[in-house]
Structure formats: C-alpha cells, structure tokens
Design an enzyme around this catalytic site. Structure first.
Site, PDB file in Angstrom:
ATOM      1  N   ASP A   1       0.870  -1.173   0.000  1.00  0.00           N
ATOM      2  CA  ASP A   1       0.000   0.000   0.000  1.00  0.00           C
ATOM      3  C   ASP A   1       0.914   1.231   0.000  1.00  0.00           C
ATOM      4  OD1 ASP A   1      -2.157   1.663  -0.070  1.00  0.00           O
ATOM      5  OD2 ASP A   1      -3.197   0.783   1.635  1.00  0.00           O
ATOM      6  N   TRP A   2       0.313   2.360  -0.196  1.00  0.00           N
ATOM      7  CA  TRP A   2       1.079   3.609  -0.355  1.00  0.00           C
ATOM      8  C   TRP A   2       2.056   3.820   0.818  1.00  0.00           C
ATOM      9  CZ3 TRP A   2       0.740   7.747  -4.012  1.00  0.00           C
ATOM     10  CH2 TRP A   2       1.439   8.899  -3.636  1.00  0.00           C
TER      11      TRP A   2
END
Ligand code: BGC
Length: 768
Positions: A299-300
């Site tokens: 994820d980011w």
C-alpha cells in the site's frame, strides 16, 4: 524487427513503438489455464534472463505521477530522479498518471529509452467508476445483484482503460464490521459470503477478457485492515487466526480463485507484524496455500511505515523485511529502488526472491498484452468515444436504483403521488451535485452528479419547493473534519419550516457529505453530522409527513428517526445518476429491492455490531430478564436498528411451504431446501431470499448464523415462485481447531427468509 530472448522469441515493445508489427494478445483472462500460462511463464523467464539486478529491482518499484509529463523534462528534485529512473528501466509501474496523452508520453520514455524496453503498468484507484460514477461499493453491495455489480465494474474498467490505465486498485474486499471506519464505503459490508460473491463479480467485471477495455484487478487490503481498533483508520489490528480465516480471508481467496491478477497488502499489523512484512500472509497463505501467481503491491508507503510501526530499523531494513516476506512491488517508499540490489549483494535477500517477484510482475504485463503493444491502451479516438457513453449512464442509473434500500414506509407514505401535491424538498445534500459521487472517485469531476432536486424536477405534476435548511459541511470537504462541520448555523431553518408547513409531503435529504467517508475519515459519532438532526426534528414538528432520504457512506445510528419518521430511504452516495435514481424510487417508477449489507446500530456504543456474532457462554434469551448476568447492555437492546439483509419493498412477500429434502446427509451428499415466495401486494417487486446456517457445536465456536446462499425473485402481484437451495459439505466447511477447512459432523439449523432474522427453519445433521 525481433529480439531473441533466451530460446524464446517475442516481439519487443520498441518494435511495436516503431510500427514494426507483432501479434496482438487476445487471450481471454479466464482461458489462461495451463498451456497459455506456461507460455507466459516462459516469456517472463526469457526477459528475466536478460536483466541486470538493478533492472530487476526497478520492476519492483512503483512511483506516483510526478511532473507535467508532457511539459519540459524536470531538472531537479524527486521528479528528476524519477524521470532518470524511468529511462534506466527502474520503474515497473506508475500510479495516478491518467489520460492517453500523459500515459503515452511516459510509456514512450520507458519503452524507447530504457535498455530492455519493458513497458510500465499504469495503476489508478478506479473504485466505483472513472468519469461515469457508480454507487459507492457498499451501496452496490446492497443490491445483492452480482450481474449488475459485474456490469458496473465493466463500465469502470472500460472508461479507465480507454484513458490509458491498465490496472485498478480494486476491489476492496475487506469484511467490515465497524461503521466508525470510513473505508466501509469501499467494500461489500460485514459478511464473508456476500463479500466473496461480490469480489468474484468485480474481478470478472474489471478484468473481462483482458482486452483493451479491461484492466487488471488488485484485491485489497491483504489483510485485516478493516479491523482497526475503535474504527480509527491505520490503527492497530489484533485478531485471532480463527477470525482471520473464517471471516477476513474468504473474499480474498474467492478473488484469487476468480483470477485476480494482483493483490495489495495493507497498512495494519497482524500478530505484531505489519502486513507488508508479513510472510505468513503473503508467502504462506497467498502464494503458498492459494497458489496465487500474480504479484503483490504494497500500500502507499507501507514499506516505509514499517519504521513507524517499530518493526524496521530504517528503510533498508524495511525493504529487506518486505522482500523476504513476499511483497513484490513497492508503492512510493523507494525502499527497493534504493536498497534492494545492495541487500541481494550482501546476501540478506536471495536473488531468487527478487526473480520470483519480477517474474510475477512481468507475467501480468504479458497477460495484459503490454509487451505485444505497450500502447494497447493509448488510443485517443477510443478515449473520446468511450468515456461518458450514454449506455454507461444507463448502466450506473440501473445500478443506483438497485442499490437503494427502503428502511421504513409507515402509512405507505411512499411512493409519492405524481399529480397535484405540494412537495417540500429540504437539505443541502438534495441540491448537491458533487457529494453523490462519494469518496474515491478521483477521475470524475466535481458537480457532475444529478442532484435529487434535479431528479425530482423531472416529475412535473407536483409543485416542488426547495429549501436548504442547513449546510452539512463547511470548508474544503477534501479535508473535512469535525471542526469544519456546521454545528451552529440554523439561519436556514425558518425557510425550511415554512416550506414544510405549506407542503403535503416533505422529502428531507440528510446525511454525510460524500467526502466524510473514505480513507482517513473515521468518526466516533454515527449520528447526522452538524445541525441536521435538529433540522429534522424541527421540520417534523412543522409537518410529520416526512420522507427521510439518507445519503451516507456507512451505517448511521439514527434511533430518533427510526422511531418517529414515517418513511426512510437509504440512498447512500449513488454516483453520477444519483438524483434520477432517488426520484424514480420516490415516485414508484422503480420498486426498491435493496437489502442492507451491514447492520445499522442503535447507537455507536453497540459497534462493532454484526449479525454473524458468536453465541457466547451467556446468550440469554434475547428478552429482558430479572438477572443481569448475561451478555447484554443495560441501556440498549443487543439487536441493531436495522439488521443485515433487511430491506422493504412497495409490495409485500409471503414465505410458505418451507421444506427440507432430508434431515441428514454425509460426505459427497447434499440436501435441498425449498420455499414458496408470494407477492401479496399490489405492485410487482423483487425479493432477495436469503439462506442462513447455524452450526450447533464444533471444535471451535461458530456464529449464531451465517449467510450461505441468496437468490433474487421478481414477482408480479399475486405470483408465487419456488426457490431452491442446495446444502452440501462445502457449504458447512470452516477453519477448524485443526487449522484446516473442513466440515465436522454435527447438528445444524437452516433458516430461510428476507433478512438475517429469518424465522423459517429446520434442523439437519451432517454425518461422517
Ligand atoms: C490506499 C489504497 C490506495 C492507495 C493508492 C492508499 O492510501 O490505502 O487503497 O489504493 O493509497 O492510491
């Protein structure tokens, strides 16, 4: 012009870029079984054999879109570094770059200037539509209509792909039990079975035949993210293996089995290990037990966040832990591009692990046809003719109507008469053309939804008067927080009261602004934000014939409204065609058939509240007793305000003739359950018939009931249809004390009905 890679030959992207031909990959996604898969593996290996370690690591690196791509080349800062990396072949993927012109410009750098001409895969959060927006995923789940949901994903994919994108970061399949968590709007609610079926539909819808109007799906967030303590986004997660396997993982497994090409891990920890560095999840379960062949993107920044979690010393340590745990691509942490080659040389990460990750990424690029034609998605004419197509508007309107749930309709206030009435329409959200687009619709422009006011104006036989009453939120809604919500300004109340007094019926559109849910939008209160509750009560005093239309991205707790307001319509955030959908339902041109995918609590203290809870050692009998020593509250019932699976219609349904074919079955056997459903009202309607099972005792405790089947029936007035469900061994399997999925012998109860409180029931046994 052909390039020889190892003993296999494939047409290099550059050849296509220069117009030198090459066969198009037209292989349908679902047809990629043995032979084609092997061919793709061989192609991926043939590219891998040519790569330097740095180039391999580069494929594992994903950057956010960074500069005015069609403008001058950036000279300094991170943009210049990213640009250089792209030229070196050190960027495997980019996110947030969209539009054919921009995608093409960046793809050109990668395939024409890098040594091996490997195309970049372009990802974007296409969560519920791109330009033409569908209802938020939680709303779509309320339709229980898998075909419509698949169609909605197809529309989203077509528009996204036409704008140059190859990959969507969807579906989110996190089973969500806590309405305080803002991201419940992105998923399919609280039930693993419903979530699983919807996950399959969305994967098929996005990926289609992997043609130029399809995109790769990314199943997220793997895993446990929705179980953040107290519903606060990014908070600690602490769950049992039992909950993980029986509740959280089934939709992920279903999506993987449906052929999803990629997965995204998550921000949370599990057993003290952040998901990005979690080998149990990524290596043992996903790539091990489930034999998933696609790749996992972080994820980011979640690789870097392992430092904040206190799980990694620094970014290098984080990169090592992520790579060893099976996290294949790094979204925006720069951990791999900066440190992974050194980690391999130091022997801290094996080159085989890097090869495995790169092979997975290359395979997906091959499957998408990007090696055959890196500009497959870059066709300006197609972009123009595809985005905003009329049939897409019709598709999202259909989806929006199917997503609406009728929660209450006392005195048959609905549907509204079409002639000769005075209607007052009240609430800022009624006149809002942005809020209905909901959260996570980055590709769509503000102000492009049909408002409820516009939808109701289509019905000209009545007199319609609009009054705002009160704002929902002040300030920039992107950063909306409790402090910016209007908690004081009641200056619009008088006008609203005046309109209500003069009206036959009052329609009030109240709830949350579309950007009050979504990532980072957790709430500790589940009431109507701001002064809307006060507005509702004030208007009700002036005219009690109120239809409350709720706009919200999560279950709300509205006990006063549930008790006092005669008609309540759950209209979520329904996307581009929201206002038309709401108006058609209010006027009875569409008979609502939605059923809640999440329990609506009576108050926030009941949260997390979900129908498939355990019995506990002290279940009581559900009634107030003289004793306090059973599992209950002293100030509120245990039951929700509105249960999972609940939803009314403008007609009524009668269930009868409930039968079970046998009272026991064994391995490889099955039994059937049948029930007659009759439309006992005056208009045609659709009912979602639901089947629930309860396993009386087992090697681990089991929920009070679990959804195991559903079937929609459309019935003309007076019509009866028989609905049949089969129950077999597979349906009663669960993750047992042996840590395997199995069906244990024992006694079960099957319930059938129109919601999770279904009462028709029979017992059966499963024998060895
Ligand atoms: C979200 C993901 C999303 C990613 C890229 C993250 O903050 O958790 O769901 O796909 O950003 O935008």
């Amino acid at each position: 012009m052909k390039y020889k890679f190892s003993k296999y030959v494939f047409v290099a992207p550059l050849a296509i870029a220069l117009g030198c031909g090459g066969s198009k990959n037209t292989t349908p996604a679902k047809a990629v079984v043995t032979t084609e898969k092997n061919a793709i593996d061989r192609k991926a290996d043939s590219v891998l054999a040519l790569m330097t370690l740095e180039e391999k690591v580069g494929q594992m690196n994903q950057y956010n879109g960074f500069w005015e791509v069609t403008g001058p080349v950036p000279k300094d800062g991170s943009a210049a570094i990213k640009y250089e990396h792209l030229k070196k072949g050190w960027v495997g993927s980019m996110l947030n770059v969209r539009g054919v012109k921009d995608v093409k410009a960046l793809q050109k750098i990668a395939v024409e200037q890098s040594r091996l001409h490997i195309p970049v895969i372009f990802g974007f959060d296409v969560i519920h539509g791109y330009k033409t927006v569908s209802p938020i995923p939680l709303a779509e789940a309320a339709s229980w209509d898998l075909e419509a949901i698949q169609k909605s994903a197809e529309i989203a994919a077509a528009e996204a792909a036409a704008s140059g994108l190859n990959w969507t970061f969807a579906p989110m399949v996190d089973v969500s039990r806590d309405a305080r968590w803002g991201r419940v709007m992105e998923g399919a609610g609280e039930d693993p079975f419903l979530n699983s079926r919807i996950a399959e539909a969305r994967v098929h819808g996005f990926q289609g035949n992997l043609g130029p109007l399809s995109v790769a799906a990314c199943v997220k967030h793997f895993a446990g993210y929705a179980f953040a303590e107290s519903g606060r986004d990014y908070n600690t997660v602490d769950i049992s293996d039992n909950t993980l396997h029986n509740i959280i993982l089934p939709p992920f497994k279903a999506a993987s089995d449906a052929g999803a090409l990629t997965f995204m891990n998550s921000f949370n920890e599990l057993e003290g290990i952040p998901a990005t560095g979690n080998a149990y999840l990524q290596r043992d379960i996903l790539k091990g037990k489930w034999n998933f062949k696609g790749f996992v993107v972080s994820d980011w920044g979640s690789m870097g966040e392992m430092i904040s979690h206190g799980y990694a010393k620094d970014l290098k340590d984080a990169a090592m832990k992520a790579a060893n745990a099976g996290s294949d691509m790094d979204m925006e942490s720069s951990g791999y591009v900066e440190h992974l080659a050194a980690l391999v040389r130091e022997g801290k990460v094996s080159e085989e692990k890097v090869n495995d990750a790169v092979r997975r990424i290359l395979r997906v690029k091959f499957m998408l046809g990007l090696f055959d034609d890196p500009y497959k998605y870059c066709n300006e004419a197609r972009e123009k003719e595809t985005i905003g197509k009329k049939e897409f508007r019709e598709g999202v309107l259909d989806m929006a109507k199917k997503s609406i749930v009728l929660l209450k309709n006392d005195k048959n206030l609905l549907p509204l008469a079409k002639q000769g009435k005075k209607i007052a329409l009240i609430g800022a959200l009624a006149n809002d053309k942005t809020s209905p687009l909901g959260s996570w619709r980055i590709g769509a422009d503000d102000g492009t939804a049909v408002s409820v006011l516009e939808g109701m104006q289509q019905y000209k036989g009545n007199q319609l008067v609009y009054a705002k009453g009160a704002d929902v939120a002040l300030g920039n809604p992107v950063f909306v927080s409790e402090t910016k919500i209007n908690t004081t300004d009641k200056s619009g109340f008088a006008e609203a009261v005046k309109a209500a007094k003069a009206a036959d019926v009052v329609v009030m559109v109240l709830g949350e602004h579309g950007l009050q849910t979504g990532e980072g939008r957790s709430r500790s209160d589940l009431g109507l934000p701001g002064v809307q509750q006060e507005l509702l009560e004030t208007v009700f005093k002036a005219n009690p014939n109120v239809v409350l239309v709720l706009n919200n991205g999560r279950p709300l707790a509205l006990p006063w409204a549930a008790e006092n307001i005669p008609a309540i319509v759950e209209a979520w955030q329904l996307g581009t065609e929201a206002g038309n959908a709401v108006a058609q339902v209010l006027y009875g041109d569409y008979n609502p058939s939605g059923k809640l995918p999440m329990s609506f609590p009576r108050n926030v203290g009941q949260v997390p509240i979900y129908y498939n809870h355990k019995t506990t050692g002290r279940p009581g009998n559900g009634q107030p007793t003289e004793s306090v020593f059973w599992s209950h509250y002293t100030d509120v019932a245990n039951s929700p305000q509105y249960a999972f699976g609940y939803g009314l219609s403008y007609t009524t349904f009668d269930y009868s003739n409930f039968k079970i074919s046998n009272t026991s079955f064994g391995k490889n056997g099955s039994i059937t359950v049948t029930v007659d459903v009759k439309n006992t009202g005056k208009v045609a309607g659709k009912e979602v018939v639901q089947l629930y099972l309860h396993d009386h005792y087992a090697s681990v405790t089991r929920p009070v009931r679990e959804l195991k089947g559903f079937e929609a029936v459309t019935l003309a007035p007076g019509e009866t249809k028989t609905v049949t469900f089969a129950i077999n061994e597979k349906l009663i399997e669960f993750y047992s004390a042996k840590k395997v999925f199995e069906a244990e012998p024992g006694t079960f109860t099957v319930y059938v009905g129109g919601d999770s409180n279904a009462t028709l029931h029979a017992d059966f046994t499963f024998t060895e």
